[in-house]
Design a protein around this motif. Structure first.
Motif, PDB file in Angstrom:
ATOM      1  N   MET A   1       0.855  -1.195   0.000  1.00 52.51           N
ATOM      2  CA  MET A   1       0.000   0.000   0.000  1.00 52.51           C
ATOM      3  C   MET A   1       0.884   1.235   0.000  1.00 52.51           C
ATOM      4  N   SER A   2       0.593   2.149  -0.896  1.00 53.06           N
ATOM      5  CA  SER A   2       1.407   3.345  -1.010  1.00 53.06           C
ATOM      6  C   SER A   2       1.185   4.259   0.176  1.00 53.06           C
ATOM      7  N   MET A   3       2.137   5.228   0.326  1.00 51.14           N
ATOM      8  CA  MET A   3       2.021   6.187   1.427  1.00 51.14           C
ATOM      9  C   MET A   3       0.745   7.009   1.301  1.00 51.14           C
ATOM     10  N   LEU A   4       0.376   7.345   0.041  1.00 51.67           N
ATOM     11  CA  LEU A   4      -0.833   8.140  -0.178  1.00 51.67           C
ATOM     12  C   LEU A   4      -2.082   7.379   0.243  1.00 51.67           C
ATOM     13  N   SER A   5      -2.141   6.090  -0.136  1.00 49.84           N
ATOM     14  CA  SER A   5      -3.314   5.291   0.237  1.00 49.84           C
ATOM     15  C   SER A   5      -3.343   5.034   1.733  1.00 49.84           C
ATOM     16  N   PHE A   6      -2.154   4.926   2.352  1.00 47.69           N
ATOM     17  CA  PHE A   6      -2.122   4.740   3.802  1.00 47.69           C
ATOM     18  C   PHE A   6      -2.674   5.964   4.518  1.00 47.69           C
ATOM     19  N   LYS A   7      -2.327   7.169   4.017  1.00 43.84           N
ATOM     20  CA  LYS A   7      -2.857   8.387   4.623  1.00 43.84           C
ATOM     21  C   LYS A   7      -4.376   8.438   4.468  1.00 43.84           C
ATOM     22  N   GLY A   8      -4.866   8.000   3.299  1.00 38.96           N
ATOM     23  CA  GLY A   8      -6.307   7.967   3.093  1.00 38.96           C
ATOM     24  C   GLY A   8      -6.984   7.013   4.055  1.00 38.96           C
ATOM     25  N   PHE A   9      -6.362   5.848   4.269  1.00 40.63           N
ATOM     26  CA  PHE A   9      -6.919   4.877   5.207  1.00 40.63           C
ATOM     27  C   PHE A   9      -6.908   5.421   6.626  1.00 40.63           C
ATOM     28  N   SER A  10      -5.818   6.069   7.025  1.00 39.31           N
ATOM     29  CA  SER A  10      -5.724   6.601   8.388  1.00 39.31           C
ATOM     30  C   SER A  10      -6.757   7.690   8.633  1.00 39.31           C
ATOM     31  N   ARG A  11      -7.123   8.429   7.582  1.00 34.63           N
ATOM     32  CA  ARG A  11      -8.175   9.440   7.731  1.00 34.63           C
ATOM     33  C   ARG A  11      -9.553   8.804   7.830  1.00 34.63           C
ATOM     34  N   ASP A  12      -9.735   7.666   7.178  1.00 44.24           N
ATOM     35  CA  ASP A  12     -11.056   7.029   7.135  1.00 44.24           C
ATOM     36  C   ASP A  12     -11.359   6.206   8.380  1.00 44.24           C
ATOM     37  N   ILE A  13     -10.337   5.797   9.124  1.00 44.69           N
ATOM     38  CA  ILE A  13     -10.559   4.924  10.272  1.00 44.69           C
ATOM     39  C   ILE A  13     -11.285   5.676  11.382  1.00 44.69           C
ATOM     40  N   SER A  69     -10.181  -5.485   0.511  1.00 45.45           N
ATOM     41  CA  SER A  69     -10.879  -4.245   0.885  1.00 45.45           C
ATOM     42  C   SER A  69     -10.036  -3.024   0.557  1.00 45.45           C
ATOM     43  N   LEU A  70      -8.744  -3.097   0.819  1.00 44.52           N
ATOM     44  CA  LEU A  70      -7.856  -1.982   0.488  1.00 44.52           C
ATOM     45  C   LEU A  70      -7.700  -1.829  -1.019  1.00 44.52           C
ATOM     46  N   ARG A  71      -7.696  -2.944  -1.731  1.00 45.65           N
ATOM     47  CA  ARG A  71      -7.525  -2.885  -3.191  1.00 45.65           C
ATOM     48  C   ARG A  71      -8.713  -2.208  -3.862  1.00 45.65           C
ATOM     49  N   TYR A  72      -9.935  -2.559  -3.448  1.00 48.09           N
ATOM     50  CA  TYR A  72     -11.128  -2.052  -4.129  1.00 48.09           C
ATOM     51  C   TYR A  72     -11.837  -0.934  -3.360  1.00 48.09           C
ATOM     52  N   ARG A  73     -11.372  -0.636  -2.142  1.00 45.95           N
ATOM     53  CA  ARG A  73     -11.955   0.429  -1.324  1.00 45.95           C
ATOM     54  C   ARG A  73     -13.460   0.220  -1.092  1.00 45.95           C
ATOM     55  N   VAL A  74     -13.850  -1.048  -0.974  1.00 47.63           N
ATOM     56  CA  VAL A  74     -15.206  -1.423  -0.567  1.00 47.63           C
ATOM     57  C   VAL A  74     -15.066  -2.498   0.513  1.00 47.63           C
ATOM     58  N   TYR A 295     -15.259   0.395   4.118  1.00 46.14           N
ATOM     59  CA  TYR A 295     -14.240  -0.626   3.849  1.00 46.14           C
ATOM     60  C   TYR A 295     -13.312  -0.790   5.046  1.00 46.14           C
ATOM     61  N   VAL A 296     -13.163   0.270   5.844  1.00 52.35           N
ATOM     62  CA  VAL A 296     -12.285   0.202   7.023  1.00 52.35           C
ATOM     63  C   VAL A 296     -12.799  -0.852   8.007  1.00 52.35           C
ATOM     64  N   ALA A 297     -14.106  -1.010   8.088  1.00 53.00           N
ATOM     65  CA  ALA A 297     -14.670  -2.017   8.984  1.00 53.00           C
ATOM     66  C   ALA A 297     -14.233  -3.421   8.566  1.00 53.00           C
ATOM     67  N   ALA A 298     -14.203  -3.673   7.255  1.00 49.44           N
ATOM     68  CA  ALA A 298     -13.754  -4.978   6.768  1.00 49.44           C
ATOM     69  C   ALA A 298     -12.260  -5.172   7.033  1.00 49.44           C
ATOM     70  N   VAL A 299     -11.475  -4.106   6.897  1.00 50.53           N
ATOM     71  CA  VAL A 299     -10.049  -4.189   7.218  1.00 50.53           C
ATOM     72  C   VAL A 299      -9.865  -4.514   8.703  1.00 50.53           C
TER      73      VAL A 299
END
Length: 393
Positions: A1-13, A69-74, A295-299
């Protein structure tokens, strides 16, 4: 997972997504882990081998949940095949473990072919959204009813959870399930209903079993396991995603669950597939008001599944510590919104209302034919009714 996608995930959690992930694992594990244990025992698995089964299944479910879940963001939630485990208890009894492992590998290959070839997705795309929504509501109906059935035996516990859920839905809807779970645990602790003294955590050990192949195990175990997993698990799993409004390529999802099974089968992962009931928890409004962040819930569920795997069968004591009524209540409350949305979508169009209602009723009946569960037969009944009652425009 790229740094950009990680930042997006950290904001969504958020707290609500993590709790939704925990409830997903809580419901999935407490409702069917005993069946998996029985399936392993039917193959004369030792306690260490049972721990290896839970390790392989936990890692398989956890990694597929997280990566897909991270790949498809669902919210992509996977599970072990509960009907498959139930089938193994009877059909695999007396089969040597190496031959059973060989059958698991053959079933996994068939799932990979069905997924990556695209034929399963072509078939599933023909299911109307009203039929899929009726099936979803039918599958989840008993969970909604269980909230109030649990009041028969633990009225104070479940009624208090119900009331705080309603109050939080009015003022802070995102945290309604969180508050209900927290209050339930507190009341259970005060009433002495938490069996924390039984918890003994111990890391599981992987046990490799070299597979053997025989015609009898392929016909008697592999083929039924494949059919039951696809019909009773993957078909409803896809329908739940569609009914929840998520559009994602189905073929790679099915293919990768088969690939994960293929890699982990020698350690006891008999069949992995898309989840239906537990997936609905991560896809509902209680996980997050913003559907794009669920998608964060599935992660989170994937993370909890990995923890289960690492601690093997002994982690069952953690979930067994909760009183049954608390689990029933929190599952039902977490799914109320999804049940309502499913019914609303199923009955929206007057022309398709009766076929959708038939789908709902057949699915909710719990009927099982030829070892295949009611969700599949609900779809079949709805499709039959649709073909007879609805004229093509």
């Amino acid at each position: 997972m790229s740094m950009l996608s990680f930042k997006g995930f950290s904001r969504d959690i958020s707290t609500s997504t993590v709790i939704a992930g925990f409830v997903t694992v809580l419901v999935g594990f407490t409702s069917s882990a005993a069946i998996v244990f029985q399936a392993a025992q039917a193959l004369n698995a030792s306690p260490v081998e049972i721990g290896s089964w839970m390790l392989a299944l936990g890692l398989g479910m956890g990694l597929t949940c997280i990566l897909l879940s991270l790949r498809y963001r669902v919210p992509v939630v996977t599970a072990w095949s509960t009907p498959g485990a139930a089938m193994l208890i009877t059909t695999a009894a007396g089969v040597p473990m190496p031959e059973a492992i060989g059958a698991f590998l053959v079933s996994a290959v068939l799932i990979i072919v069905a997924g990556f070839s695209g034929w399963f997705e072509r078939m599933i795309n023909r299911i109307p959204i009203s039929i899929a929504s009726g099936m979803l509501a039918g599958v989840l109906l008993r969970f909604g009813l269980d909230v109030f059935m649990a009041m028969k035996t633990q009225f104070v516990l479940t009624f208090a959870m119900f009331c705080v859920y309603l109050i939080m839905r009015r003022f802070l809807p995102r945290y309604a399930v969180v508050a209900a779970l927290a209050l339930g645990i507190l009341i259970a602790a005060l009433q002495g209903l938490l069996q924390v003294d039984t918890i003994r955590l111990q890391l599981a050990q992987p046990v490799w079993t070299t597979p053997q192949f025989s015609l009898g195990s392929i016909i008697g175990v592999a083929l039924p396991l494949f059919v039951v997993t696809m019909a009773s698990q993957n078909v409803p799993g896809v329908a739940v995603m569609r009914a929840s409004g998520y559009s994602v390529p189905i073929s790679p999802l099915i293919g990768w669950t088969g690939a994960a099974t293929l890699v982990l089968a020698p350690f006891g992962a008999f069949a992995l597939n898309l989840a239906a009931i537990t997936a609905a928890i991560c896809m509902g409004r209680e996980a997050h008001e913003d559907a794009s962040k669920r998608y964060v819930a599935a992660v989170a569920a994937g993370g909890f599944y990995i923890l289960i795997g690492l601690f093997g069968a002994t982690v069952g004591a953690v979930f067994a510590a909760f009183p049954k009524e608390l689990v029933l209540a929190i599952a039902g409350l977490a799914l109320l919104g999804t049940i309502g949305n499913g019914l609303a979508t199923a009955l929206m169009h007057e022309q398709e209302r009766e076929p959708a209602l038939i789908t709902f009723l057949v699915t909710a009946s719990g009927v099982t034919l030829f070892g295949i569960g009611s969700a599949f037969w609900g779809l079949v009944a709805g499709a039959l009714a649709m073909a007879i009652l609805c004229r093509r425009e």
